[in-house]
Design an enzyme around this catalytic site. Structure first.
Site, short mmCIF file in Angstrom:
data_model
loop_
_atom_site.label_atom_id
_atom_site.label_comp_id
_atom_site.label_asym_id
_atom_site.label_seq_id
_atom_site.Cartn_x
_atom_site.Cartn_y
_atom_site.Cartn_z
CG HIS A 200 -7.67 -8.51 12.96
ND1 HIS A 200 -6.45 -8.67 13.58
CD2 HIS A 200 -7.57 -9.19 11.77
CE1 HIS A 200 -5.65 -9.40 12.82
NE2 HIS A 200 -6.31 -9.73 11.71
CB CYS A 256 -5.94 -6.39 19.81
SG CYS A 256 -4.80 -7.70 19.37
#
Length: 410
Positions: A200, A256
């Site tokens: 993440h 991301c």
């Protein structure tokens, strides 16, 4: 402290590979739906109890070959972009010192003939509501790829994944930072270092003013709710700033908001020119001139404009000299390839029934199908592979003006 941050950073203490982190045990994944490497995961209250998954042994994942399982199967291959060059026509790397314009600042490329070390971090966040499926696989595939394609020894790799039960191999914040310090310790010219992160990623408010969009990019360790995230400024301070001239660091971010996750100043387009004047904010005509020269393909003119800017701020006040440090240029040879732009998400995908990060898959497949290619063709080939199914656009940034037509090595 590092310049402009107002935050404590991590000093180079010569740490060995991570030791003595808190103990964690991880249960098997619950099969979440396909998602994105977004962040932070919601509702993550620490790892579940129980032994690590039994089906996550390293031998279970073969190296990604051109015809290997999960790679190069299931339909026709997309047209590969080769920059209209044969492998022998690419520019070779010159290791002579190169100057930033007319200043005393220089940088030096690496021929990667020295030591090879790699730090590979993959986090699936087992048991969380935003659990990922492909990150651990990415690391296993990447370790095999580095070993077979570029000769990295498994003994010179530190692998941190959350399917392991050895406490020094869990991707906690402490372990990741200490492993970053291990990676760059005693680095020498022509060494080749690799940092790969799959997990993440996210953004946080920029505290030192070095980000045009007002936010810093961050990565999320498995224990981020207790220990916090790791900011791009800190990653730059730990892994880029200590490197000597001629030492190569290749960073791969499959997460991301990772377009400038290593905080490097030059961001390149698929045409091989600087895409964003990311180097200076409110820097005036010299920065604009450098950007326009790059747009016209005039590397010499661009470097001259860069030199004018650096000389101007170097000879001015101490606060402006501080800005030079914050430029984030480096005398070393640092390249970052990220899975998407700063404002994009990066897909946690299933390629031929194998969970993987889309960017990690595209990088390995591109280099496996075409081992000899330039930085420009690598970037374009990765985008070609991804554009059929994913909106994300891989980004390439560097610590110095980069000739995109030289051979990609690591």
């Amino acid at each position: 402290m590092f310049p402009g941050s107002g935050r404590q950073t991590y000093q180079q203490q010569g740490y060995p590979p991570p030791q003595g982190a808190p103990q964690y045990n991880y249960g098997p994944p619950q099969g979440p739906p396909q998602g994105y490497y977004n962040g932070p995961p919601q509702g993550y209250n620490g790892p579940p109890q129980g032994p690590p998954p039994q089906n996550y042994n390293y031998g279970h994942y073969g190296p990604p070959q051109g015809q290997g399982q999960g790679y190069g199967q299931g339909g026709p291959a997309p047209q590969m972009y080769n920059n209209n060059r044969q492998s022998g026509a690419m520019n070779d790397v010159s290791t002579a010192p190169q100057r930033f314009g007319n200043t005393d600042m220089t940088y030096q490329l690496s021929n990667c003939s020295g030591r090879k070390k790699a730090l590979l971090v993959g986090i699936n966040y087992f048991g969380s509501s935003n659990e990922l499926r492909g990150c651990v696989n990415d690391i296993k595939n990447m370790s095999n790829f580095l070993n077979r394609r570029f000769g990295y020894s498994y003994d010179d790799m530190v692998i941190l994944t959350d399917d392991q039960n050895q406490r020094n191999k869990i991707p906690t914040k402490e372990n990741i930072i200490r492993a970053m310090q291990w990676l760059v310790k005693d680095a020498r010219p022509n060494d080749s270092l690799v940092f790969h992160y799959s997990g993440h990623g996210g953004i946080t408010k920029d505290l030192d003013g070095d980000e045009d969009e007002g936010y810093d990019e961050v990565i999320y360790p498995v224990d981020f709710q207790q220990a916090g995230h790791i900011v791009d400024d800190d990653m730059h301070a730990i892994m880029v700033r200590p490197l000597p001239p001629g030492c190569k660091l290749t960073a791969l971010f499959d997460s991301c908001h990772s377009g400038t996750a290593l905080d490097l100043p030059f961001v390149y387009s698929t045409k091989g020119v600087v895409k964003e004047p990311n180097l200076w904010k409110d820097a005036g005509t010299d920065a604009f001139g450098a950007f326009m020269q790059y747009e016209r393909g005039n590397i010499g003119g661009a470097i001259s404009s860069i030199g004018g800017l650096l000389k101007k701020v170097t000879n001015s006040s101490s606060s402006n000299r501080q800005q030079v440090i914050n430029i984030k240029a480096s005398p070393a040879d640092v390249i970052s390839i990220s899975g998407c732009k700063d404002d994009q998400t990066s897909a946690d995908a299933s390629i031929n029934n194998n969970a993987t990060g889309a960017m990690s898959w595209a990088f390995i497949k591109t280099m496996t199908d075409m081992p000899e290619q330039s930085y420009l063709s690598l970037l374009n080939n990765m985008r070609t592979l991804l554009k059929e199914k994913y909106s994300q656009k891989p980004q390439l940034s560097s610590s110095h003006p980069q000739d995109m037509n030289i051979r990609f090595i690591m």
